[in-house]
Design an enzyme around this catalytic site. Structure first.
Site, PDB file in Angstrom:
ATOM      1  CE1 TYR A  17      -4.000  -2.047   0.460  1.00 51.29           C
ATOM      2  CE2 TYR A  17      -2.690  -3.217   2.094  1.00 51.29           C
ATOM      3  CZ  TYR A  17      -3.809  -3.141   1.286  1.00 51.29           C
ATOM      4  OH  TYR A  17      -4.731  -4.148   1.299  1.00 51.29           O
ATOM      5  CG  HIS A  22      -6.769   5.052   1.129  1.00 54.86           C
ATOM      6  ND1 HIS A  22      -7.526   6.199   1.233  1.00 54.86           N
ATOM      7  CD2 HIS A  22      -7.493   4.082   1.763  1.00 54.86           C
ATOM      8  CE1 HIS A  22      -8.647   5.929   1.891  1.00 54.86           C
ATOM      9  NE2 HIS A  22      -8.649   4.659   2.231  1.00 54.86           N
ATOM     10  CG  ASN A  70     -11.193  -0.490   8.551  1.00 56.69           C
ATOM     11  OD1 ASN A  70     -10.019  -0.773   8.724  1.00 56.69           O
ATOM     12  ND2 ASN A  70     -12.140  -1.400   8.432  1.00 56.69           N
ATOM     13  CG  ASN A 116     -13.986   3.611   5.474  1.00 50.66           C
ATOM     14  OD1 ASN A 116     -15.116   4.018   5.740  1.00 50.66           O
ATOM     15  ND2 ASN A 116     -13.758   2.753   4.500  1.00 50.66           N
TER      16      ASN A 116
END
Length: 194
Positions: A17, A22, A70, A116
């Site tokens: 990631y 994000h 989240n 989130n």
């Protein structure tokens, strides 16, 4: 305005990631640490990577949670409770679909825009939205059904350059925020477009 005592960069953990849209908030915090000759170190009691810097005479903690997005509130709450930091002394840097790459905005409070990470932080602070947000524009795929794949995708080089330039400007405005206050920081930041 309360002085910022904690700056958080939202991200998903792991190499898979690291370069995704994000994680734009973490890119900002990583660079902030580097500019102050610090490196983020994993600290399990805060569920993230942390550092401590001096910003214009102010003692500021940095945090990049290692929880998934989240669950970011768990890390933020742990550090805020430990150091007795109030929500309005926290700046959360995050990716923002509603702004194009090359644009970055700052605000106090407001909704979570479906993000989130912000949603979880708000819930951990008894739904108190009154923390500062640094909204790093990543653009929108144009179709809400494509949002998940978009934010978890790597931006093309042209967009990455715009995001990087906006983060550079955000770093300069972070110094202004700490030295001259919120109004001066947003006056400069909100007139910038890479």
């Amino acid at each position: 305005m309360s002085k910022i005592k904690l700056i958080v960069g939202l991200a998903n953990p792991g190499a898979d990631y690291a370069q995704t849209r994000h994680n734009a908030g973490a890119w900002y915090v990583d660079l902030l640490a580097q500019r102050h000759q610090q490196s983020l170190k994993e600290e399990s009691k805060f569920f993230g990577y942390t550092a401590r810097i001096n910003l214009n005479g102010n003692d500021v903690r940095l945090l990049v949670p290692t929880t998934f997005m989240n669950l970011s509130g768990k890390a933020v709450l742990a550090m805020a409770n430990f150091y007795r930091i109030q929500p309005d002394e926290i700046l959360v840097a995050h990716d923002e679909l509603d702004l194009p790459p090359g644009v970055v905005k700052m605000k106090l409070g407001g909704g979570n825009g479906g993000h989130n990470g912000l949603k979880d932080i708000q819930s951990k602070f008894s739904n108190n939205p009154n923390f500062y947000r640094l909204r790093i524009g990543i653009g929108h795929p144009g179709d809400k059904n494509k949002v998940v794949g978009f934010v978890l995708g790597k931006p093309p080089t042209s967009e990455q350059k715009l995001i990087d330039d906006a983060i550079d400007e955000a770093l300069a405005c972070t110094d202004i925020l700490m030295r001259d206050g919120y109004e001066k920081a947003i006056n400069r930041l909100h007139s910038f477009k890479a």
